[in-house]
Enzyme design. Structure first.
Site, mmCIF file in Angstrom:
data_model
loop_
_atom_site.group_PDB
_atom_site.id
_atom_site.type_symbol
_atom_site.label_atom_id
_atom_site.label_comp_id
_atom_site.label_asym_id
_atom_site.label_seq_id
_atom_site.Cartn_x
_atom_site.Cartn_y
_atom_site.Cartn_z
ATOM 1 N N HIS A 178 0.834 -1.206 0.000
ATOM 2 C CA HIS A 178 0.000 0.000 0.000
ATOM 3 C C HIS A 178 0.868 1.256 0.000
ATOM 4 C CE1 HIS A 178 -3.745 -2.147 0.481
ATOM 5 N NE2 HIS A 178 -3.275 -2.804 1.522
ATOM 6 N N ARG A 183 7.293 -6.047 3.091
ATOM 7 C CA ARG A 183 6.029 -6.624 2.621
ATOM 8 C C ARG A 183 5.971 -6.507 1.101
ATOM 9 N NH1 ARG A 183 0.001 -5.214 4.802
ATOM 10 N NH2 ARG A 183 0.447 -3.110 4.001
ATOM 11 N N ASP A 227 16.610 -11.304 -3.618
ATOM 12 C CA ASP A 227 17.903 -11.063 -4.243
ATOM 13 C C ASP A 227 18.455 -9.680 -3.923
ATOM 14 O OD1 ASP A 227 18.096 -13.573 -5.316
ATOM 15 O OD2 ASP A 227 17.684 -12.989 -7.385
ATOM 16 N N ASP A 287 -8.307 -5.300 6.760
ATOM 17 C CA ASP A 287 -8.845 -6.125 5.673
ATOM 18 C C ASP A 287 -9.737 -7.238 6.210
ATOM 19 O OD1 ASP A 287 -7.980 -5.190 3.025
ATOM 20 O OD2 ASP A 287 -5.971 -5.422 3.839
#
Length: 263
Positions: free
Chosen positions: A50, A75, A89, A180
């Site tokens: 977000h 995240r 990576d 959520d």
């Protein structure tokens, strides 16, 4: 001394005797990330879901946070094998995956974290910051010990599957997203509703029964204290942009409410 990577968030949780307090970085600003990391919080969530933070931006934020004791958690925007590989990576050791609703989805995220035969992560360590471009001795055989996976429980479906998700090999912690979760229950914006809180506490109990660390997002400090009392192992209590917005409004309010000076 050989170059070593920092301990994972899972390792830090295992060593801690108290709930680890965290803050988000959503602005994408390395300066804000340094301020947050230096604030005394114990972990920092760099949010690629977000926010406008890109993969390249995440690299800058990881470098900004690296000078401080707070453990960074990144995240990713979605449970995608290729994206998880890219974030790993570039040196993100601790990955949080949003919207994990089932044990199968959790297993897919776990597979993305590890090289074969344990997982499906593509091998590019010589080209990547994850191994410090092969300056970390013996990186590939030990790579699994340098990363940790946190999956988010943030739907009514995920709550029902929380026990199975918590027992999925490769999942190191659960992180509950009440906002959520509330929306999935038809209670948009009501993350402190008793029914939502009940689902959160049920998830905490499921994680505890499985012996897995569990955290929660709670900007409401009274609610955060209740979740800490309920046994969460880590909590996130605010974001850089939210703190800036709230602090600015409060400063203006204080001036407006102050008595006028006598002329």
């Amino acid at each position: 001394m050989p170059l070593q990577l920092a301990p994972t968030f899972a390792a830090r949780l295992a060593e801690s005797s108290h709930c680890l307090r965290g803050l988000w970085v959503c602005s994408g600003s390395p300066t804000a990330a340094e301020i947050i990391a230096g604030s005394g919080c114990e972990w920092v969530l760099i949010d690629g879901e977000h926010s406008p933070i890109t993969i390249e931006g995440t690299l800058s934020l990881l470098r900004a946070v690296a000078a401080y004791p707070a453990t960074p958690v990144v995240r990713v925007p979605v449970n995608d094998t290729v994206l998880i590989k890219q974030f790993l990576d570039l040196g993100a050791q601790n990955i949080m995956v949003p919207m994990v609703h089932t044990a199968d989805e959790a297993a897919r995220a776990a597979a993305a974290m590890h090289y074969p035969p344990r997982g499906v992560r593509g091998v590019g360590s010589a080209l990547a910051r994850s191994s410090r471009w092969n300056l970390v001795p013996g990186y590939l055989p030990e790579a699994s010990s340098t990363v940790s996976l946190i999956v988010q429980i943030e739907s009514a479906e995920a709550v029902e599957n929380a026990a199975a998700i918590a027992r999925t090999p490769g999942v190191d912690a659960l992180f509950i997203g009440p906002s959520d979760l509330a929306a999935s229950m038809g209670m948009l914006g009501e993350q402190t509703h008793p029914d939502v809180v009940d689902r959160v506490t049920r998830t905490i109990a499921a994680a505890k029964e499985a012996g897995l660390p569990v955290g929660v997002n709670a900007f409401n400090l009274a609610q955060a204290r209740e979740y800490v009392a309920a046994g969460v192992d880590f909590v996130n209590i605010g974001a850089d942009v939210q703190i800036l917005a709230g602090g600015a409004q409060e400063k203006l309010r204080q001036l407006q409410d102050s008595p006028e000076e006598e002329s």
